[in-house]
Design a protein around this motif. Structure first.
Motif, PDB file in Angstrom:
ATOM      1  N   ILE A  21       0.844  -1.191   0.000  1.00 37.25           N
ATOM      2  CA  ILE A  21       0.000   0.000   0.000  1.00 37.25           C
ATOM      3  C   ILE A  21       0.878   1.239   0.000  1.00 37.25           C
ATOM      4  CG2 ILE A  21      -0.165  -0.034   2.513  1.00 37.25           C
ATOM      5  CD1 ILE A  21      -3.023   0.986   2.236  1.00 37.25           C
ATOM      6  N   ARG A  22       0.447   2.245  -0.745  1.00 42.31           N
ATOM      7  CA  ARG A  22       1.104   3.560  -0.750  1.00 42.31           C
ATOM      8  C   ARG A  22       0.040   4.586  -0.365  1.00 42.31           C
ATOM      9  NH1 ARG A  22       5.821   3.260  -4.577  1.00 42.31           N
ATOM     10  NH2 ARG A  22       5.642   1.223  -5.564  1.00 42.31           N
ATOM     11  N   TRP A  23       0.260   5.304   0.724  1.00 43.84           N
ATOM     12  CA  TRP A  23      -0.655   6.364   1.149  1.00 43.84           C
ATOM     13  C   TRP A  23      -0.247   7.626   0.397  1.00 43.84           C
ATOM     14  CZ3 TRP A  23      -4.755   5.598   4.406  1.00 43.84           C
ATOM     15  CH2 TRP A  23      -4.796   4.367   5.066  1.00 43.84           C
ATOM     16  N   ASN A  26      -3.011  12.004   2.204  1.00 43.58           N
ATOM     17  CA  ASN A  26      -3.608  11.845   3.525  1.00 43.58           C
ATOM     18  C   ASN A  26      -3.477  13.166   4.285  1.00 43.58           C
ATOM     19  OD1 ASN A  26      -0.985  11.849   4.714  1.00 43.58           O
ATOM     20  ND2 ASN A  26      -0.787   9.665   4.320  1.00 43.58           N
ATOM     21  N   ARG A  37      -5.163   5.856  -1.553  1.00 42.58           N
ATOM     22  CA  ARG A  37      -4.131   4.832  -1.439  1.00 42.58           C
ATOM     23  C   ARG A  37      -3.989   4.152  -2.790  1.00 42.58           C
ATOM     24  NH1 ARG A  37      -6.410   1.292   3.557  1.00 42.58           N
ATOM     25  NH2 ARG A  37      -7.956   0.734   2.008  1.00 42.58           N
TER      26      ARG A  37
END
Length: 114
Positions: A21-23, A26, A37
Motif C-alpha cells: 500500500i502507498r498512502w 492523507n 491509497r
C-alpha cells in the motif's frame, strides 16, 4: 496544492502476503476528509476478507482479478470502478499474471498512517 508521482511514495506491507500500500494523499498533505491509497496485489495473491465502517471507492489501474463479497464475486480489470458499501465484507484476488494495481479512496475514519 499537492502533486506527486505515486511511485515516489514508499510502499508499505498491506496486511497480507503479496499486498502493498502507498498512502499517496492523507492528512500530511492537508486532506481533511479522504485519503487516497494505491494498492498493489501480486499475481495469485488475495487480500484479507474484511469490512470497513465506511464506504470506499476503488478504480483499477492495471491487471485483472476479482472482488469477492458474501454474495459472490465480480471480475475486475483496468478501468473497472468498484463501490464497496459500509460494513460489506469483501476481498480482492489477483487472477492475472501481472500486478493488480488500484486506487482506493477511504474516509479518515479508516485507520490512517501516522
Amino acid at each position: 496544492m499537492y502533486v506527486k508521482d505515486y511511485r515516489q511514495v514508499p510502499s508499505e506491507p498491506g496486511g497480507a502476503d503479496g499486498l502493498t500500500i502507498r498512502w499517496v494523499i492523507n492528512a500530511s498533505q492537508g486532506a481533511t476528509n479522504f485519503a487516497m491509497r494505491i494498492l498493489e496485489l501480486e499475481p495469485e495473491k488475495v487480500s484479507p476478507f474484511h469490512q470497513h465502517d465506511n464506504e470506499h471507492e476503488i478504480f483499477v489501474l492495471e491487471g485483472q482479478g476479482e472482488v469477492e463479497t458474501l454474495e459472490g464475486s465480480s471480475p475486475i480489470k483496468a478501468g473497472s470502478a468498484v463501490f464497496v458499501p459500509e460494513k460489506e465484507s469483501h476481498q480482492f484476488r489477483n487472477t492475472g499474471k501481472d500486478i493488480l494495481r488500484f486506487i482506493d479512496v477511504v474516509t479518515f475514519s479508516i485507520i490512517m498512517p501516522k
